[in-house]
Design an enzyme around this catalytic site. Structure first.
Site, PDB file in Angstrom:
ATOM      1  N   PHE A 124      -6.998 -21.755  57.925  1.00 39.87           N
ATOM      2  CA  PHE A 124      -7.964 -21.434  58.969  1.00 39.87           C
ATOM      3  C   PHE A 124      -9.338 -21.854  58.494  1.00 39.87           C
ATOM      4  CE2 PHE A 124      -8.313 -18.397  62.700  1.00 39.87           C
ATOM      5  CZ  PHE A 124      -7.148 -18.814  63.303  1.00 39.87           C
ATOM      6  N   GLN A 237     -21.188 -14.686  67.750  1.00 40.63           N
ATOM      7  CA  GLN A 237     -20.397 -15.874  67.429  1.00 40.63           C
ATOM      8  C   GLN A 237     -19.891 -16.593  68.681  1.00 40.63           C
ATOM      9  OE1 GLN A 237     -16.271 -15.630  65.440  1.00 40.63           O
ATOM     10  NE2 GLN A 237     -17.527 -16.687  63.929  1.00 40.63           N
ATOM     11  N   HIS A 239     -17.274 -19.151  69.641  1.00 41.62           N
ATOM     12  CA  HIS A 239     -16.091 -19.820  69.116  1.00 41.62           C
ATOM     13  C   HIS A 239     -16.124 -21.251  69.639  1.00 41.62           C
ATOM     14  CE1 HIS A 239     -11.934 -20.822  68.311  1.00 41.62           C
ATOM     15  NE2 HIS A 239     -11.765 -19.678  67.696  1.00 41.62           N
ATOM     16  N   LEU A 253      -9.800 -18.326  75.179  1.00 40.15           N
ATOM     17  CA  LEU A 253      -9.748 -18.878  73.821  1.00 40.15           C
ATOM     18  C   LEU A 253      -8.599 -19.849  73.565  1.00 40.15           C
ATOM     19  CD1 LEU A 253     -11.452 -18.358  71.241  1.00 40.15           C
ATOM     20  CD2 LEU A 253      -9.417 -17.211  70.382  1.00 40.15           C
ATOM     21  N   GLU A 256      -7.984 -21.172  66.768  1.00 42.67           N
ATOM     22  CA  GLU A 256      -8.326 -22.052  65.660  1.00 42.67           C
ATOM     23  C   GLU A 256      -7.069 -22.534  64.937  1.00 42.67           C
ATOM     24  OE1 GLU A 256     -11.744 -20.474  63.725  1.00 42.67           O
ATOM     25  OE2 GLU A 256     -11.146 -21.241  61.776  1.00 42.67           O
ATOM     26  N   ARG A 312     -17.134 -21.680  62.047  1.00 44.34           N
ATOM     27  CA  ARG A 312     -17.246 -21.769  63.504  1.00 44.34           C
ATOM     28  C   ARG A 312     -18.638 -22.154  63.988  1.00 44.34           C
ATOM     29  NH1 ARG A 312     -13.442 -16.580  65.092  1.00 44.34           N
ATOM     30  NH2 ARG A 312     -11.514 -17.679  64.614  1.00 44.34           N
ATOM     31  N   HIS A 378     -17.618 -15.143  71.657  1.00 42.32           N
ATOM     32  CA  HIS A 378     -16.352 -14.634  71.148  1.00 42.32           C
ATOM     33  C   HIS A 378     -16.469 -13.313  70.410  1.00 42.32           C
ATOM     34  CE1 HIS A 378     -12.296 -14.942  69.749  1.00 42.32           C
ATOM     35  NE2 HIS A 378     -12.633 -15.040  68.482  1.00 42.32           N
ATOM     36  N   ARG A 413     -18.648 -14.856  61.151  1.00 40.34           N
ATOM     37  CA  ARG A 413     -17.345 -14.342  60.727  1.00 40.34           C
ATOM     38  C   ARG A 413     -16.353 -15.475  60.560  1.00 40.34           C
ATOM     39  NH1 ARG A 413     -12.454 -12.993  63.355  1.00 40.34           N
ATOM     40  NH2 ARG A 413     -13.273 -13.411  65.433  1.00 40.34           N
TER      41      ARG A 413
HETATM   42  C1  LIG Z   1      -8.675 -14.345  72.352  1.00 42.27           C
HETATM   43  C2  LIG Z   1      -9.061 -13.768  71.026  1.00 42.27           C
HETATM   44  C3  LIG Z   1      -8.403 -14.177  69.866  1.00 42.27           C
HETATM   45  C4  LIG Z   1      -8.744 -13.657  68.625  1.00 42.27           C
HETATM   46  N1  LIG Z   1      -8.043 -14.064  67.519  1.00 42.27           N
HETATM   47  C5  LIG Z   1      -8.317 -13.493  66.318  1.00 42.27           C
HETATM   48  C6  LIG Z   1      -7.556 -13.837  65.163  1.00 42.27           C
HETATM   49  O1  LIG Z   1      -6.639 -14.657  65.212  1.00 42.27           O
HETATM   50  N2  LIG Z   1      -7.853 -13.250  63.988  1.00 42.27           N
HETATM   51  C7  LIG Z   1      -8.834 -12.321  63.882  1.00 42.27           C
HETATM   52  O2  LIG Z   1      -9.040 -11.811  62.794  1.00 42.27           O
HETATM   53  N3  LIG Z   1      -9.576 -11.977  64.973  1.00 42.27           N
HETATM   54  C8  LIG Z   1      -9.339 -12.536  66.176  1.00 42.27           C
HETATM   55  N4  LIG Z   1     -10.081 -12.169  67.283  1.00 42.27           N
HETATM   56  C9  LIG Z   1     -11.084 -11.114  67.147  1.00 42.27           C
HETATM   57  C10 LIG Z   1     -10.417  -9.760  67.124  1.00 42.27           C
HETATM   58  O3  LIG Z   1      -9.303  -9.767  67.978  1.00 42.27           O
HETATM   59  C11 LIG Z   1     -11.341  -8.659  67.599  1.00 42.27           C
HETATM   60  O4  LIG Z   1     -12.561  -8.766  66.978  1.00 42.27           O
HETATM   61  C12 LIG Z   1     -10.726  -7.327  67.244  1.00 42.27           C
HETATM   62  O5  LIG Z   1      -9.465  -7.219  67.826  1.00 42.27           O
HETATM   63  C13 LIG Z   1     -11.586  -6.148  67.637  1.00 42.27           C
HETATM   64  O6  LIG Z   1     -10.863  -4.981  67.357  1.00 42.27           O
HETATM   65  P1  LIG Z   1     -11.479  -3.553  67.521  1.00 42.27           P
HETATM   66  O7  LIG Z   1     -10.440  -2.595  67.052  1.00 42.27           O
HETATM   67  O8  LIG Z   1     -12.811  -3.514  66.900  1.00 42.27           O
HETATM   68  O9  LIG Z   1     -11.686  -3.412  69.073  1.00 42.27           O
HETATM   69  P2  LIG Z   1     -10.710  -3.693  70.312  1.00 42.27           P
HETATM   70  O10 LIG Z   1      -9.359  -4.099  69.938  1.00 42.27           O
HETATM   71  O11 LIG Z   1     -11.424  -4.512  71.258  1.00 42.27           O
HETATM   72  O12 LIG Z   1     -10.611  -2.282  70.934  1.00 42.27           O
HETATM   73  C14 LIG Z   1     -11.707  -1.676  71.560  1.00 42.27           C
HETATM   74  C15 LIG Z   1     -11.210  -0.393  72.104  1.00 42.27           C
HETATM   75  O13 LIG Z   1     -12.298   0.404  72.481  1.00 42.27           O
HETATM   76  C16 LIG Z   1     -12.066   0.940  73.743  1.00 42.27           C
HETATM   77  N5  LIG Z   1     -13.340   1.240  74.361  1.00 42.27           N
HETATM   78  C17 LIG Z   1     -14.420   0.428  74.506  1.00 42.27           C
HETATM   79  N6  LIG Z   1     -15.405   1.093  75.138  1.00 42.27           N
HETATM   80  C18 LIG Z   1     -14.940   2.335  75.369  1.00 42.27           C
HETATM   81  C19 LIG Z   1     -15.469   3.485  75.998  1.00 42.27           C
HETATM   82  N7  LIG Z   1     -16.690   3.494  76.541  1.00 42.27           N
HETATM   83  N8  LIG Z   1     -14.694   4.583  76.094  1.00 42.27           N
HETATM   84  C20 LIG Z   1     -13.440   4.602  75.582  1.00 42.27           C
HETATM   85  N9  LIG Z   1     -12.899   3.542  74.973  1.00 42.27           N
HETATM   86  C21 LIG Z   1     -13.632   2.434  74.875  1.00 42.27           C
HETATM   87  C22 LIG Z   1     -11.262  -0.089  74.454  1.00 42.27           C
HETATM   88  O14 LIG Z   1     -10.565   0.462  75.523  1.00 42.27           O
HETATM   89  C23 LIG Z   1     -10.347  -0.541  73.332  1.00 42.27           C
HETATM   90  O15 LIG Z   1      -9.252   0.329  73.231  1.00 42.27           O
HETATM   91  C24 LIG Z   1      -9.765 -12.696  68.531  1.00 42.27           C
HETATM   92  C25 LIG Z   1     -10.427 -12.290  69.684  1.00 42.27           C
HETATM   93  C26 LIG Z   1     -10.091 -12.812  70.922  1.00 42.27           C
HETATM   94  C27 LIG Z   1     -10.835 -12.376  72.129  1.00 42.27           C
END
Ligand SMILES: Cc1cc2nc3c(=O)[nH]c(=O)nc-3n(C[C@H](O)[C@H](O)[C@H](O)COP(=O)(O)OP(=O)(O)OC[C@H]3O[C@@H](n4cnc5c(N)ncnc54)[C@H](O)[C@@H]3O)c2cc1C
Ligand code: SF4
Ligand code: SF4
Ligand code: FES
Lengths: 610, 247
Positions: A124, A237, A239, A253, A256, A312, A378, A413
C-alpha cells in the site's frame, strides 16, 4: 417547563458513541473490564463507515516480508504524516497493531492467507513492505462483523439508530449524553461517568467525498461545544482515486489496493505521469523508471517502489495538476489502469468489489478498460485532541478514538493505518475510560437546564411554520467548501469561505423540517447541519492559520514545508465569547530513541542498527 | 435528463398508500439517487435507509417493481423509457415508516447462534489455514446483511414462520461458523431443532436476490442440511463423527 425525569433515561459507567471499529473495540474493552457499558450509533449495527473500508489493516506482522517490524512501520507512519504525528501515538500504534490483528483472528475473522497459511499482507502507499492484512477488497466488512459478533457476545446495551445530540456536563466533567431515537423522534438521556467519542469524520461538508451521510462531524462539534480542544483540523485527506463518472457516483472510493496490486495512473497522453512528481525526500526509495517499478512488482527486492504508491497527498496533488494543465480524462480525472497489468481472472479475484462497483455503477469492465479517477475527500486526520496514552480529551471523562480523535496520523494518513488505529486506540480508550471511572470520586450530575435547552433547540426546527430547506442549506455548504476549502488553498479563498459560513449559519438557524418527528429525514438533516457547520468552520480557520504546505494541507500562497511549523499544532476551541478561536501550540520534543528511528535510513533499520 | 414517474409507498405501521412523484433523472443515476432527489425537493420527510451508496453496507434494501433490491445498485437505465417505477418497503418485516422497516428480528436471531469457539493457538502463536479452506467461509462472510434473502424467503414471507426458521441469512451465518477451519463448536443439533433447517425446501429464491452473489442454497444450506441428515438418519455415522470430529 419540560420535566427532565420524563425523558427515557439509561445509566452506564461508560457510554460509547459510535459503532464503527473504534467504538466497538472500545466498548468490548470496557465490558471486559467490568464496566456497565452502553453503545449508541446513528445507523443499524454493522453499517458504520468501517464496513466500507476496502484495502486492509496495517500491522507489521512480517508474514510476507520478514524484514518488517514495528520500527519500520513507525518510521513509515511518521514520514507519511510529515513528522507532525504525536510521537507516542505513532509508537503505540506500530507496536500494538500486530496483536490487535491476531486478536481479531481469535474472534473469528478470516483473513486471506500466504502459501504457508499465515495472514497474507499486501502493498500500500507509503508502506515500505507488504503490510496490510486483508480480505480481498472488503477488509472493513470482515473487521466490523467480527467486532459486532464479539460485542453481541458480551451482551452490553446497544442502542441502534439513536443519535447523540449533545454532551452533558456536571461542573466541568462529563455526566451524560442527550440523544434521540430516529424511529420515534423521542429524546433519550444517558447518564454516564465517562463517554467515548468514536463518531468518525466529517466529509459530508464537501460534495465530492467517499463518506456516507453519517459523516457530519457530530463528534467534533459535540466535543467542541463541551469545551474540548480540536487539533490538526486543517488536515483533510483527499484520496487520489475516487470515481468521477457518472456524476451520481462521483467521489465513491476506488481502493488504493488497485495500485498496490500493480495498477498505474495515466494521463490523456497515456503517460505514467507520477514519475514526474516524486518528492526529493522519497526519491531514494522510489523507482526511477517503469522497468524498475515493474521489477519491484514482481518481487525483486533490489528494485524500488513505483511512484503510484507515494503517499496520498502527493498523488492527489499530481492528479489535480495533470487535470488543471489539460491532460485529464474526458470527465475531469485521470486513468487508472489495471486491465493491461494483470490477467482478468486475477483482477476479479483480488479486487472483486471494485470489479463489481465499476460494472454496476459505471458500466466499465475494469479487466478490459482503464477506470477514470480523481481526488475525493476521504478522511480527517484532525479531531478531538487526546492524551496519547489514555485517549482522554481536554474535558475530564470525555475520551475519543478513531477518526474522531487527532494526533495519530499527523499531516497525512497512510492507507491501512486507520483500521489499525481503530483497534489500537479503541482498546486504549476503553482502558482509559475504565480507569477514569474507577478513580472517580463523586459522580457528577447532569445539569438539567442544559437538557432542556438542548431539547428546545432540537424541536424548534419542527415547530416552525416557515423556514429554509435543510437539504438546500447542506448543498450550499458543500459548494462553498468545494470551491474555497479544497485540495489547494489560498488566504483569499479561505477568507471568503468564512464569510460564506456566517451566511450559512444564519440560514441554518432558520431551517424548518415539515412533518412529525418520527423517522423524519428532514429533521435529521436539519440537526446534522449544526455539526457540519462547526466542522467546516474549524477546518477553514485552522487552514487559514497554518501558513505552509504540509501533507494534506496545501497553500498556494505558502508552498513547501516550513521548518518553523514542523513542531506546531493548530488548536481550535470555543472562546469565552462563544466564538471559535484558534491557537498555535508547540508540540513536545520527541524522546531521542523515537526520533532516531523516525529519521533513520532504511538500511540501518533493516540491519537493526537503530 | 428526462422526467420519470415514481410511485412510492408512504405510511407507517398504522397504514399507508402509494404516492406519485414526477422527477427529473440524470444519466447514470441509480434508484437511490432519484429517491434522494425526491426527498430534497418534493418529500422532505421521506424515510429511507442508506450509508455507502456502493453496495457495501446493505442498508438500502427495498422492493423495486416487485423485486427485492438494493436501491443504490439499481440503475435507472435498466427500466424502459416510459416505465413507471414502484418502490415499497420489504414486505417480510414490519414497516417503521415509508421505505424503512424494522429488521431487529434478524439481530435477535443472530444472538441465539452459538458463537465461534476457536482451537487453541499452536505453540508458535500462529494460526495456519489454507486459502482453499478459507475461500469456502469467505464466501459466506461476504454477506452485507441486507436481509433481501430473508425478505424473499417464502417460509418467512408467505408462511410467516419466523418462529420456526431463522431464514437464509442466518443459515449462511451458521454455515460460516460450522465450516470455519478453526471452530470447534457443534451446532448441528441446534440447526435442526432451534433453527429449523428442515423448513427450507431449496427453492433458491434467496440465492437469486443476493446482491453479493453468495450461493446461499447450494454452498450453504444444502451442506448444512446434509450434516443434519447424516447425524440424525445414521446414528452410527453421527457417533463416529462425534468421536473423530472433522470440520
Ligand atoms: C470507502 C472507504 C474505504 C476505506 N478503506 C480503508 C482501508 O482500506 N484501510 C483503512 O485503514 N482505512 C480505510 N478507510 C478509512 C476507515 O474506514 C475509517 O477511517 C474508519 O472506518 C473510521 O472508523 P471509526 O470507528 O472512527 O468510525 P466509523 O466506522 O465511521 O463509525 C462512526 C460511528 O459513529 C456513529 N455516530 C456518528 N455520529 C453519531 C451521533 N451523533 N450519535 C450517535 N452515533 C454517531 C455512526 O453511526 C457510526 O456508528 C476507508 C474509508 C472509506 C470511506
Ligand atoms: S432456498 Fe430455502 S431459505 Fe432460500 S428462499 Fe427457498 S426456502 Fe427460503
Ligand atoms: S446472504 Fe446475501 S441477500 Fe442475504 S443478507 Fe447476506 S448479502 Fe443480503
Ligand atoms: S447504501 Fe449501502 S448497500 Fe446501498
Amino acid at each position: 417547563m419540560l420535566d427532565v425525569s420524563e425523558i427515557q433515561t439509561f445509566e452506564h459507567d461508560v457510554l460509547v458513541i459510535g459503532a464503527g471499529g473504534a467504538g466497538l473495540r472500545a466498548a468490548i474493552e470496557c465490558s471486559n473490564r467490568g464496566m456497565n457499558t452502553g453503545l449508541m450509533c446513528k445507523s443499524l449495527l454493522g453499517k458504520a463507515h468501517t464496513v466500507m473500508a476496502e484495502g486492509g489493516v496495517a500491522a507489521a506482522l512480517g508474514n510476507v516480508d520478514r524484514r518488517d517490524n514495528w520500527k519500520v512501520h513507525f518510521r513509515d507512519t511518521m514520514r507519511g504524516g510529515k513528522f507532525l504525528n504525536q510521537w507516542r501515538m505513532a509508537e503505540l500504534h506500530a507496536r500494538e497493531a500486530p496483536d490487535r490483528v491476531r486478536e481479531l483472528e481469535e474472534w473469528g475473522a478470516v483473513f486471506d492467507r500466504t502459501t504457508e497459511g499465515l495472514i497474507s499482507q499486501r502493498n500500500f502507499g507509503g508502506h515500505r513492505y507488504p503490510r496490510l492484512a486483508h480480505v480481498g477488497d472488503r477488509t472493513g466488512l470482515e473487521m466490523i462483523r467480527t467486532l459486532q459478533d464479539q460485542a453481541v457476545l458480551k451482551g452490553f446495551g446497544i442502542y441502534m439508530e439513536c443519535t447523540a445530540l449533545q454532551l452533558l456536563l456536571g461542573g466541568r466533567q462529563i455526566a451524560g449524553v442527550l440523544g434521540y431515537w430516529r424511529e420515534s423522534g423521542r429524546f433519550v438521556l444517558f447518564r454516564a461517568r465517562a463517554v467515548v467519542l468514536a463518531t468518525g469524520g466529517g466529509g459530508r461538508a464537501w460534495r465530492i467525498t467517499s463518506n456516507s451521510w453519517e459523516y457530519t462531524g457530530d463528534g467534533y462539534a459535540m466535543a467542541y461545544e463541551a469545551g474540548a480542544q480540536l487539533m490538526d483540523m486543517e488536515f483533510t485527506q483527499f484520496h487520489p482515486t475516487g470515481m468521477v463518472w457518472p456524476p451520481s457516483v462521483r467521489g465513491i472510493l476506488v481502493t488504493e489496493g488497485v495500485r498496490g496490486d500493480g495498477g498505474v495512473l495515466l494521463n490523456s497522453k497515456r503517460e505514467r505521469f507520477m514519475f514526474r512528481y516524486i518528492p526529493e525526500k522519497f526519491s531514494v526509495e522510489t523507482a526511477a523508471s517503469e522497468e524498475e517499478a515493474n521489477r519491484w512488482l514482481k518481487g525483486d527486492k533490489t528494485a524500488r517502489r513505483p511512484p503510484e504508491l507515494l503517499t496520498r497527498d502527493v498523488v492527489a496533488r499530481a492528479i489535480t495538476q495533470e487535470v488543471n494543465e489539460g491532460r485529464g480524462s474526458p470527465h475531469g480525472g485521470v486513468f487508472l489502469d489495471i486491465a493491461s497489468r494483470l490477467p482478468a481472472e486475477t483482477i476479479r479475484r483480488k479486487l472483486p468489489s471494485m470489479y463489481h462497483q465499476f460494472k454496476e455503477l459505471a458500466e466499465v469492465d475494469i479487466t478490459r478498460e482503464p477506470m477514470e479517477v480523481g481526488p475525493t475527500l476521504h478522511y480527517f486526520m484532525g479531531g478531538a485532541r487526546v492524551d496519547s496514552d489514555t485517549q482522554m480529551t481536554t474535558v475530564p471523562g470525555l475520551f475519543a478514538a478513531g477518526e474522531a480523535a487527532a494526533g495519530m496520523h499527523g499531516a497525512n494518513r497512510l492507507g491501512g493505518n486507520s483500521l489499525s488505529d481503530l483497534l489500537v486506540f479503541g482498546r486504549l480508550s476503553g482502558i482509559g475510560a475504565a480507569q477514569y471511572v474507577r478513580g472517580l470520586g463523586h459522580v457528577p450530575r447532569v445539569e438539567e437546564d442544559a437538557v432542556r435547552a438542548a431539547v428546545r433547540r432540537a424541536t424548534e426546527v419542527l415547530n416552525r411554520d416557515t423556514g429554509t430547506n435543510p437539504y438546500a442549506v447542506h448543498e450550499d455548504l458543500q459548494g462553498v467548501m468545494g470551491r474555497y476549502v479544497g485540495i489547494v488553498r489560498a488566504e483569499g479563498d479561505l477568507k471568503i469561505a468564512l464569510v460564506e459560513l456566517e451566511r450559512l449559519k444564519a440560514d441554518a438557524a432558520r431551517v424548518r423540517a415539515p412533518g412529525a418527528s418520527q423517522y423524519n429525514a428532514a429533521w435529521h438533516e436539519a440537526l446534522d447541519l449544526r455539526a457540519l457547520l462547526v466542522t467546516a468552520e474549524a477546518v477553514t480557520r485552522a487552514a487559514l492559520v497554518r501558513q505552509e504546505s504540509r501533507g494534506a494541507h496545501t497553500r498556494v500562497d505558502y508552498p513547501g514545508e516550513r521548518q518553523e511549523w514542523q513542531n506546531m499544532n493548530v488548536i481550535v476551541r470555543r472562546g469565552k465569547d462563544g466564538r471559535m478561536e484558534t491557537e498555535v501550540e508547540r508540540r513536545q520534543e520527541p524522546p531521542k530513541t523515537l526520533a532516531a528511528i523516525a529519521y533513520a535510513t532504511i538500511e540501518d533499520l533493516e540491519a537493526n542498527r537503530v | 435528463m428526462s422526467e420519470r414517474l415514481f410511485r412510492i409507498w408512504r405510511g407507517t405501521a398504522a397504514g399507508g398508500s402509494f404516492v406519485e412523484y414526477r422527477v427529473d433523472v440524470d444519466p447514470g443515476m441509480v434508484v437511490l439517487d432519484v429517491l434522494h432527489r425526491i426527498q430534497a425537493r418534493l418529500a422532505n420527510d421521506l424515510a429511507i435507509r442508506w450509508n455507502c451508496k456502493a453496495g457495501k453496507c446493505g442498508s438500502c434494501s427495498m422492493e423495486i417493481n416487485g423485486r427485492p433490491r438494493l436501491a443504490c445498485m439499481t440503475r435507472m437505465n435498466q427500466f424502459g423509457g416510459a416505465e413507471m417505477i414502484a418502490v415499497q418497503p420489504m414486505k417480510t418485516f414490519p414497516v417503521v415508516k415509508d421505505l424503512v422497516t424494522d429488521v431487529s428480528w434478524n439481530y435477535e436471531q443472530n444472538r441465539r447462534i452459538p458463537p465461534f469457539r476457536p482451537k487453541p493457538r499452536p505453540a508458535d502463536g500462529q494460526y495456519r489455514m489454507r486459502q482453499v479452506d478459507v475461500d469456502r467461509v469467505q464466501e459466506f462472510r461476504k454477506c452485507i446483511e441486507c436481509f433481501l434473502c430473508q425478505d424473499v424467503c417464502h417460509v418467512l414471507r408467505d408462511q410467516s414462520r419466523k418462529d420456526a426458521f431463522v431464514g437464509p441469512r442466518l443459515m449462511i451465518r451458521l454455515a460460516s461458523l460450522e465450516m470455519h477451519p478453526l471452530d470447534t463448536e457443534d451446532r448441528v443439533p441446534a440447526l435442526r431443532e432451534e433453527f429449523g433447517s428442515g423448513l427450507c425446501n431449496i427453492t433458491r429464491c434467496c440465492t437469486e436476490v443476493c446482491p453479493e452473489q453468495i450461493q446461499i442454497t447450494d454452498n450453504g444450506i444444502i451442506p448444512l442440511k446434509e450434516r443434519v441428515v447424516d447425524r440424525y438418519f445414521d446414528p452410527l455415522l453421527g457417533l463416529v463423527r462425534k468421536v473423530f470430529r472433522r470440520k
